[in-house]
Write a protein that holds these residues in place. Sequence first.
Motif, PDB file in Angstrom:
ATOM      1  N   SER A 104       0.743  -1.055   0.074  1.00 14.93           N
ATOM      2  CA  SER A 104       0.292   0.068  -0.006  1.00 14.93           C
ATOM      3  C   SER A 104       1.062   1.150   0.131  1.00 14.93           C
ATOM      4  N   ALA A 105       0.147   2.330  -0.510  1.00 11.51           N
ATOM      5  CA  ALA A 105       1.010   3.570  -0.346  1.00 11.51           C
ATOM      6  C   ALA A 105       1.378   4.067   0.943  1.00 11.51           C
ATOM      7  N   ALA A 106       0.598   4.116   1.888  1.00  5.79           N
ATOM      8  CA  ALA A 106       0.698   4.267   3.225  1.00  5.79           C
ATOM      9  C   ALA A 106       1.720   3.428   3.826  1.00  5.79           C
ATOM     10  N   GLY A 107       1.630   2.231   3.743  1.00  8.53           N
ATOM     11  CA  GLY A 107       2.749   1.242   4.003  1.00  8.53           C
ATOM     12  C   GLY A 107       3.942   1.591   3.638  1.00  8.53           C
ATOM     13  N   ALA A 108       4.147   2.077   2.375  1.00  7.68           N
ATOM     14  CA  ALA A 108       5.541   2.348   1.715  1.00  7.68           C
ATOM     15  C   ALA A 108       5.896   3.689   2.280  1.00  7.68           C
ATOM     16  N   ALA A 109       5.148   4.759   2.514  1.00  6.91           N
ATOM     17  CA  ALA A 109       5.654   5.912   3.273  1.00  6.91           C
ATOM     18  C   ALA A 109       6.151   5.550   4.631  1.00  6.91           C
ATOM     19  N   ASP A 110       5.543   4.584   5.254  1.00  8.28           N
ATOM     20  CA  ASP A 110       6.005   4.401   6.692  1.00  8.28           C
ATOM     21  C   ASP A 110       7.282   3.737   6.651  1.00  8.28           C
ATOM     22  N   ALA A 111       7.425   2.775   5.554  1.00  7.47           N
ATOM     23  CA  ALA A 111       8.607   2.036   5.475  1.00  7.47           C
ATOM     24  C   ALA A 111       9.748   2.911   5.220  1.00  7.47           C
TER      25      ALA A 111
ATOM     26  N   ALA B 297       5.116   7.485  -5.524  1.00  3.55           N
ATOM     27  CA  ALA B 297       4.595   8.763  -4.947  1.00  3.55           C
ATOM     28  C   ALA B 297       4.592   8.783  -3.606  1.00  3.55           C
ATOM     29  N   ALA B 298       4.013   8.072  -2.893  1.00  6.08           N
ATOM     30  CA  ALA B 298       4.260   8.191  -1.455  1.00  6.08           C
ATOM     31  C   ALA B 298       5.640   8.259  -0.745  1.00  6.08           C
ATOM     32  N   VAL B 299       6.422   7.633  -1.247  1.00  3.15           N
ATOM     33  CA  VAL B 299       7.726   7.441  -0.969  1.00  3.15           C
ATOM     34  C   VAL B 299       8.493   8.836  -1.154  1.00  3.15           C
TER      35      VAL B 299
ATOM     36  N   THR C 215       9.663   9.859 -12.201  1.00  3.58           N
ATOM     37  CA  THR C 215      11.078  10.245 -12.271  1.00  3.58           C
ATOM     38  C   THR C 215      11.082  11.845 -11.790  1.00  3.58           C
ATOM     39  N   GLY C 216      12.053  12.238 -10.738  1.00  2.00           N
ATOM     40  CA  GLY C 216      12.201  13.402 -10.136  1.00  2.00           C
ATOM     41  C   GLY C 216      13.701  13.823 -10.018  1.00  2.00           C
ATOM     42  N   PRO C 217      13.988  14.816  -9.315  1.00  2.00           N
ATOM     43  CA  PRO C 217      15.214  15.383  -8.900  1.00  2.00           C
ATOM     44  C   PRO C 217      16.194  14.268  -8.243  1.00  2.00           C
ATOM     45  N   ALA C 218      15.503  13.355  -7.305  1.00  2.00           N
ATOM     46  CA  ALA C 218      16.134  12.476  -6.565  1.00  2.00           C
ATOM     47  C   ALA C 218      15.323  11.326  -6.810  1.00  2.00           C
ATOM     48  N   THR C 219      14.591  10.938  -7.546  1.00  2.00           N
ATOM     49  CA  THR C 219      13.883   9.633  -7.894  1.00  2.00           C
ATOM     50  C   THR C 219      14.266   9.047  -9.139  1.00  2.00           C
ATOM     51  N   TRP C 220      14.586   8.100  -9.475  1.00  2.00           N
ATOM     52  CA  TRP C 220      14.979   7.186 -10.585  1.00  2.00           C
ATOM     53  C   TRP C 220      14.087   5.936 -10.765  1.00  2.00           C
ATOM     54  N   VAL C 221      13.660   6.113 -11.850  1.00  4.77           N
ATOM     55  CA  VAL C 221      12.605   4.859 -12.445  1.00  4.77           C
ATOM     56  C   VAL C 221      13.411   3.762 -12.776  1.00  4.77           C
ATOM     57  N   LEU C 222      13.600   2.481 -12.380  1.00  3.88           N
ATOM     58  CA  LEU C 222      14.364   1.332 -13.007  1.00  3.88           C
ATOM     59  C   LEU C 222      13.393   0.394 -13.768  1.00  3.88           C
ATOM     60  N   GLY C 223      12.039   0.698 -13.588  1.00  2.00           N
ATOM     61  CA  GLY C 223      11.426  -0.363 -14.507  1.00  2.00           C
ATOM     62  C   GLY C 223      11.331  -0.216 -15.694  1.00  2.00           C
ATOM     63  N   VAL C 224      10.703  -0.962 -16.674  1.00  3.38           N
ATOM     64  CA  VAL C 224      10.698  -0.813 -18.093  1.00  3.38           C
ATOM     65  C   VAL C 224       9.451  -0.276 -18.231  1.00  3.38           C
ATOM     66  N   THR C 225       9.367   1.205 -18.790  1.00  5.75           N
ATOM     67  CA  THR C 225       8.383   1.985 -18.910  1.00  5.75           C
ATOM     68  C   THR C 225       7.449   1.612 -20.125  1.00  5.75           C
ATOM     69  N   PRO C 226       6.083   2.123 -19.913  1.00  7.28           N
ATOM     70  CA  PRO C 226       5.196   1.686 -20.714  1.00  7.28           C
ATOM     71  C   PRO C 226       5.782   2.338 -22.250  1.00  7.28           C
ATOM     72  N   THR C 227       6.243   3.371 -22.463  1.00 13.32           N
ATOM     73  CA  THR C 227       6.795   3.958 -23.573  1.00 13.32           C
ATOM     74  C   THR C 227       7.928   3.137 -24.077  1.00 13.32           C
ATOM     75  N   GLN C 228       8.669   2.609 -23.435  1.00 10.80           N
ATOM     76  CA  GLN C 228       9.665   1.391 -23.825  1.00 10.80           C
ATOM     77  C   GLN C 228       8.772   0.327 -24.351  1.00 10.80           C
ATOM     78  N   GLN C 229       8.046  -0.297 -23.444  1.00 10.54           N
ATOM     79  CA  GLN C 229       7.422  -1.560 -23.891  1.00 10.54           C
ATOM     80  C   GLN C 229       6.734  -1.453 -25.056  1.00 10.54           C
ATOM     81  N   ALA C 230       5.939  -0.372 -25.434  1.00 10.46           N
ATOM     82  CA  ALA C 230       5.046  -0.215 -26.743  1.00 10.46           C
ATOM     83  C   ALA C 230       6.110  -0.166 -27.676  1.00 10.46           C
ATOM     84  N   ARG C 231       7.012   0.833 -27.689  1.00  7.55           N
ATOM     85  CA  ARG C 231       8.127   1.057 -28.753  1.00  7.55           C
ATOM     86  C   ARG C 231       8.720  -0.284 -29.359  1.00  7.55           C
TER      87      ARG C 231
END
Length: 234
Positions: A86-93, A115-117, A137-153
Motif C-alpha cells: 500500500s502507499a501508506a505502508g510504503a511511506a511508513d517503510a 509517489a508516497a515514498v 522520475t524526479g530530481p532525487a527519484t530514478w525509475v528502474l522499471g521498463v516504462t510503458p513507452t519503452q514496452q510499446a515501442r
Amino acid sequence: MLAVLALIGCAPQPQQPAFGRPQAGITPPMPGAADPAAPRTRVGLLLPLTGAQAPLGQAMQNAATLALFEGGDRGVEFLPRDTRSSAAGAADAARAALAEGARAIAGPLTLGETAAVTQAVRGQAPVFAFTSDEAQTGPATWVLGVTPTQQARRVMQAAMAQGARRFALLAPDDAFGQRLGAAMAAAAAAAGLPAPAIQLLPPRGDVAGAATALAAQLPDAVLLGGGGAFARQA
C-alpha cells in the motif's frame, strides 16, 4: 538489483574519520586492508512482504540478497522494510529506513507507492524505484522499471519487423493503459503508420466484447495491457 548496487555508489557516503594517533590497545588497520568494523552504507529496501504482492516482494528480497552477495560489496547493507502492498505502508517503510540511517532507498514497487515514498523522503536520500511509471522520475527519484513507452515501442518494432502495419491496444483504463496508448500512437506516427485502434476498459468492463470489437477492425497485431484473467479473456 546489481544495477541498483552500482547506482547506490552515487548516494552520499558517511564521512570516514582520518587516522590519527592510535589509541591505547588499538592497532590501526593497514592501508588497503578490509575493516570489518567500518561503517556501511545502509540502503532501505522497500518491498511488499505482506498483502497481495507478498510473493513478488519476497522473491525480490531474495534477488537483492543474491545481488549483494555476488557484488561482494561489504560496504553496503540492505534494510528490508515491508510496504504492506500500500502507499501508506510504503511511506511508513521509507520513514523507518531513514530513521535507521538509510542513505538511499531501493524500491518501492508500484507507482502509487513510489509517489508516497517521494513525498515521505523529501529529497533526504535518493530513491531508486522499481515502478515502470516514468512520470514518477524526479530530481532525487530514478525509475528502474521498463516504462510503458519503452514496452510499446519495442513490441511494435518487433511486430513491424514481421510485417505488421495496423495496431490495436486493449488495456484497462488506468495510468498504465493511458501511457501505453499514447506511446503506441506516437510510435505509429513516427513510423508513418495508421493511428492504432485503442480500447481502454473501465473496471469490470466487458473484456471479451471489447476484444471481439477490436478483432473486427482486422489489426495485424494487438497489444494487451493487462495480465492474468484480463489477458486470458482477451
